[in-house]
Design a protein around this motif. Structure first.
Motif, PDB file in Angstrom:
ATOM      1  N   LEU A  47       0.880  -0.981   0.044  1.00 17.11           N
ATOM      2  CA  LEU A  47      -0.043  -0.127  -0.065  1.00 17.11           C
ATOM      3  C   LEU A  47       0.901   1.241  -0.165  1.00 17.11           C
ATOM      4  O   LEU A  47       0.594   2.257  -0.992  1.00 17.11           O
ATOM      5  CB  LEU A  47      -0.836  -0.045   1.199  1.00 17.11           C
ATOM      6  N   ARG A  48       2.103   1.218   0.782  1.00 15.81           N
ATOM      7  CA  ARG A  48       2.795   2.240   0.690  1.00 15.81           C
ATOM      8  C   ARG A  48       3.519   2.638  -0.393  1.00 15.81           C
ATOM      9  O   ARG A  48       3.471   3.693  -1.024  1.00 15.81           O
ATOM     10  CB  ARG A  48       3.932   2.161   1.943  1.00 15.81           C
ATOM     11  N   VAL A  49       4.044   1.271  -1.186  1.00 15.66           N
ATOM     12  CA  VAL A  49       4.683   1.360  -2.373  1.00 15.66           C
ATOM     13  C   VAL A  49       3.786   2.064  -3.489  1.00 15.66           C
ATOM     14  O   VAL A  49       4.086   3.012  -4.325  1.00 15.66           O
ATOM     15  CB  VAL A  49       5.157   0.242  -2.851  1.00 15.66           C
ATOM     16  N   ILE A  50       2.509   1.538  -3.382  1.00 18.38           N
ATOM     17  CA  ILE A  50       1.342   2.185  -4.237  1.00 18.38           C
ATOM     18  C   ILE A  50       1.026   3.526  -4.058  1.00 18.38           C
ATOM     19  O   ILE A  50       0.763   4.296  -5.268  1.00 18.38           O
ATOM     20  CB  ILE A  50       0.178   1.239  -4.391  1.00 18.38           C
ATOM     21  N   LYS A  51       0.795   3.978  -2.850  1.00 21.96           N
ATOM     22  CA  LYS A  51       0.399   5.414  -2.612  1.00 21.96           C
ATOM     23  C   LYS A  51       1.748   6.341  -2.911  1.00 21.96           C
ATOM     24  O   LYS A  51       1.329   7.496  -3.649  1.00 21.96           O
ATOM     25  CB  LYS A  51       0.232   5.455  -0.944  1.00 21.96           C
ATOM     26  N   ALA A  52       2.949   5.811  -2.880  1.00 22.21           N
ATOM     27  CA  ALA A  52       4.058   6.704  -3.235  1.00 22.21           C
ATOM     28  C   ALA A  52       3.871   6.768  -4.800  1.00 22.21           C
ATOM     29  O   ALA A  52       4.440   7.820  -5.316  1.00 22.21           O
ATOM     30  CB  ALA A  52       5.302   6.072  -2.833  1.00 22.21           C
ATOM     31  N   LYS A  53       3.760   5.778  -5.438  1.00 22.85           N
ATOM     32  CA  LYS A  53       3.575   5.768  -6.892  1.00 22.85           C
ATOM     33  C   LYS A  53       2.471   6.799  -7.316  1.00 22.85           C
ATOM     34  O   LYS A  53       2.360   7.408  -8.254  1.00 22.85           O
ATOM     35  CB  LYS A  53       3.228   4.220  -7.363  1.00 22.85           C
ATOM     36  N   VAL A  54       1.278   6.491  -6.737  1.00 22.63           N
ATOM     37  CA  VAL A  54       0.308   7.464  -7.070  1.00 22.63           C
ATOM     38  C   VAL A  54       0.628   8.650  -6.826  1.00 22.63           C
ATOM     39  O   VAL A  54       0.272   9.785  -7.622  1.00 22.63           O
ATOM     40  CB  VAL A  54      -1.067   7.063  -6.257  1.00 22.63           C
ATOM     41  N   ALA A  55       1.385   9.047  -5.662  1.00 26.55           N
ATOM     42  CA  ALA A  55       1.676  10.508  -5.276  1.00 26.55           C
ATOM     43  C   ALA A  55       2.588  10.794  -6.432  1.00 26.55           C
ATOM     44  O   ALA A  55       2.637  12.327  -6.757  1.00 26.55           O
ATOM     45  CB  ALA A  55       2.248  10.502  -4.031  1.00 26.55           C
ATOM     46  N   ASP A  56       3.699  10.109  -6.684  1.00 27.33           N
ATOM     47  CA  ASP A  56       4.627  10.403  -7.836  1.00 27.33           C
ATOM     48  C   ASP A  56       3.858  10.785  -9.176  1.00 27.33           C
ATOM     49  O   ASP A  56       4.280  11.735 -10.119  1.00 27.33           O
ATOM     50  CB  ASP A  56       5.361   9.298  -8.240  1.00 27.33           C
ATOM     51  N   LEU A  57       2.834   9.937  -9.644  1.00 27.52           N
ATOM     52  CA  LEU A  57       2.094  10.237 -10.774  1.00 27.52           C
ATOM     53  C   LEU A  57       1.100  11.557 -10.630  1.00 27.52           C
ATOM     54  O   LEU A  57       0.903  12.183 -11.576  1.00 27.52           O
ATOM     55  CB  LEU A  57       1.273   9.030 -11.117  1.00 27.52           C
ATOM     56  N   GLU A  58       0.654  11.503  -9.664  1.00 22.80           N
ATOM     57  CA  GLU A  58      -0.188  12.991  -9.494  1.00 22.80           C
ATOM     58  C   GLU A  58       0.564  14.338  -9.592  1.00 22.80           C
ATOM     59  O   GLU A  58       0.455  15.310 -10.161  1.00 22.80           O
ATOM     60  CB  GLU A  58      -1.040  13.073  -7.886  1.00 22.80           C
ATOM     61  N   ALA A  59       1.887  14.126  -8.885  1.00 25.22           N
ATOM     62  CA  ALA A  59       2.981  15.281  -9.052  1.00 25.22           C
ATOM     63  C   ALA A  59       3.255  15.398 -10.645  1.00 25.22           C
ATOM     64  O   ALA A  59       3.406  16.516 -11.299  1.00 25.22           O
ATOM     65  CB  ALA A  59       4.340  14.850  -8.291  1.00 25.22           C
ATOM     66  N   THR A  60       3.536  14.145 -11.232  1.00 20.15           N
ATOM     67  CA  THR A  60       3.898  14.237 -12.731  1.00 20.15           C
ATOM     68  C   THR A  60       2.699  14.731 -13.543  1.00 20.15           C
ATOM     69  O   THR A  60       2.818  15.605 -14.372  1.00 20.15           O
ATOM     70  CB  THR A  60       4.232  12.941 -13.290  1.00 20.15           C
ATOM     71  N   LEU A  61       1.613  14.300 -13.129  1.00 21.10           N
ATOM     72  CA  LEU A  61       0.322  14.891 -13.745  1.00 21.10           C
ATOM     73  C   LEU A  61       0.173  16.453 -13.759  1.00 21.10           C
ATOM     74  O   LEU A  61      -0.242  16.973 -14.342  1.00 21.10           O
ATOM     75  CB  LEU A  61      -1.113  14.239 -13.060  1.00 21.10           C
ATOM     76  N   ALA A  62       0.418  16.904 -12.348  1.00 20.28           N
ATOM     77  CA  ALA A  62       0.346  18.312 -12.025  1.00 20.28           C
ATOM     78  C   ALA A  62       1.373  19.093 -13.019  1.00 20.28           C
ATOM     79  O   ALA A  62       1.106  20.300 -13.494  1.00 20.28           O
ATOM     80  CB  ALA A  62       0.551  18.405 -10.531  1.00 20.28           C
ATOM     81  N   LYS A  63       2.441  18.575 -13.097  1.00 19.10           N
ATOM     82  CA  LYS A  63       3.826  19.189 -13.797  1.00 19.10           C
ATOM     83  C   LYS A  63       3.154  19.252 -14.978  1.00 19.10           C
ATOM     84  O   LYS A  63       3.275  20.336 -15.914  1.00 19.10           O
ATOM     85  CB  LYS A  63       4.872  18.295 -13.534  1.00 19.10           C
ATOM     86  N   CYS A  64       2.703  18.206 -15.630  1.00 25.89           N
ATOM     87  CA  CYS A  64       2.134  18.390 -17.216  1.00 25.89           C
ATOM     88  C   CYS A  64       1.209  19.143 -17.342  1.00 25.89           C
ATOM     89  O   CYS A  64       1.034  19.811 -18.487  1.00 25.89           O
ATOM     90  CB  CYS A  64       1.891  16.827 -17.533  1.00 25.89           C
ATOM     91  N   GLN A  65       0.253  19.240 -16.562  1.00 25.84           N
ATOM     92  CA  GLN A  65      -1.056  20.171 -16.606  1.00 25.84           C
ATOM     93  C   GLN A  65      -0.304  21.731 -16.538  1.00 25.84           C
ATOM     94  O   GLN A  65      -0.890  22.357 -17.523  1.00 25.84           O
ATOM     95  CB  GLN A  65      -2.065  19.946 -15.685  1.00 25.84           C
ATOM     96  N   ALA A  66       0.562  21.915 -15.677  1.00 24.15           N
ATOM     97  CA  ALA A  66       1.143  23.265 -15.813  1.00 24.15           C
ATOM     98  C   ALA A  66       1.837  23.532 -16.950  1.00 24.15           C
ATOM     99  O   ALA A  66       1.631  24.651 -17.578  1.00 24.15           O
ATOM    100  CB  ALA A  66       2.233  23.555 -14.553  1.00 24.15           C
TER     101      ALA A  66
END
Length: 127
Positions: free
Chosen positions: A19-38
């Motif tokens: 779960l921790r690994v998946i949450k870290a991956k989700v957080a990383d993907l959300e950060a990448t998504l925010a960066k791409c949206q910006a």
């Protein structure tokens, strides 16, 4: 039961780790998504600015073309005016001499008499 408890705790720990690994991956993907949206927003605003600049430049070019077209048609009129001025240049000194002589001669007479002299005697010589 202790063995089952130890097994359940072990499964719980591995599940929490997953779960921790998946949450870290989700957080990383959300950060990448925010960066791409910006980046997308920035690229979109840059595209809009470029389009507005292109439209402004197109309007300026259209106005410049209209001005050049208008000036090209004025060239004919200017050439005619230059020829007329060159022709008038030949008689200008004599015309100035005649009008100054007329003004100095008739300056002391009344306006009505000056107008009559001008229309009957001077104007025919100037044409």
């Amino acid at each position: 039961k202790r063995l089952a408890l130890a097994q359940a705790n072990s499964d719980l720990a591995s599940a929490r780790e997953k779960l921790r690994v998946i949450k870290a991956k989700v957080a990383d993907l959300e950060a990448t998504l925010a960066k791409c949206q910006a980046e997308f927003e920035q690229a979109t605003s840059e595209k809009l600015r470029c389009q507005q600049e292109a439209e402004s430049t197109a309007k300026t070019i259209e106005l410049a073309n209209r001005l050049v077209g208008g000036l090209a048609s004025e060239n004919v009129r200017w050439a005619d005016s230059i020829n007329e001025y060159k022709e008038n240049e030949k008689t200008l000194p004599g015309d100035v001499l005649m009008i100054t002589a007329f003004v100095s001669y008739v300056g002391s007479f009344t306006k009505r008499y000056r107008t009559d002299l001008f229309e009957t005697h001077l104007t025919p010589f100037l044409k």
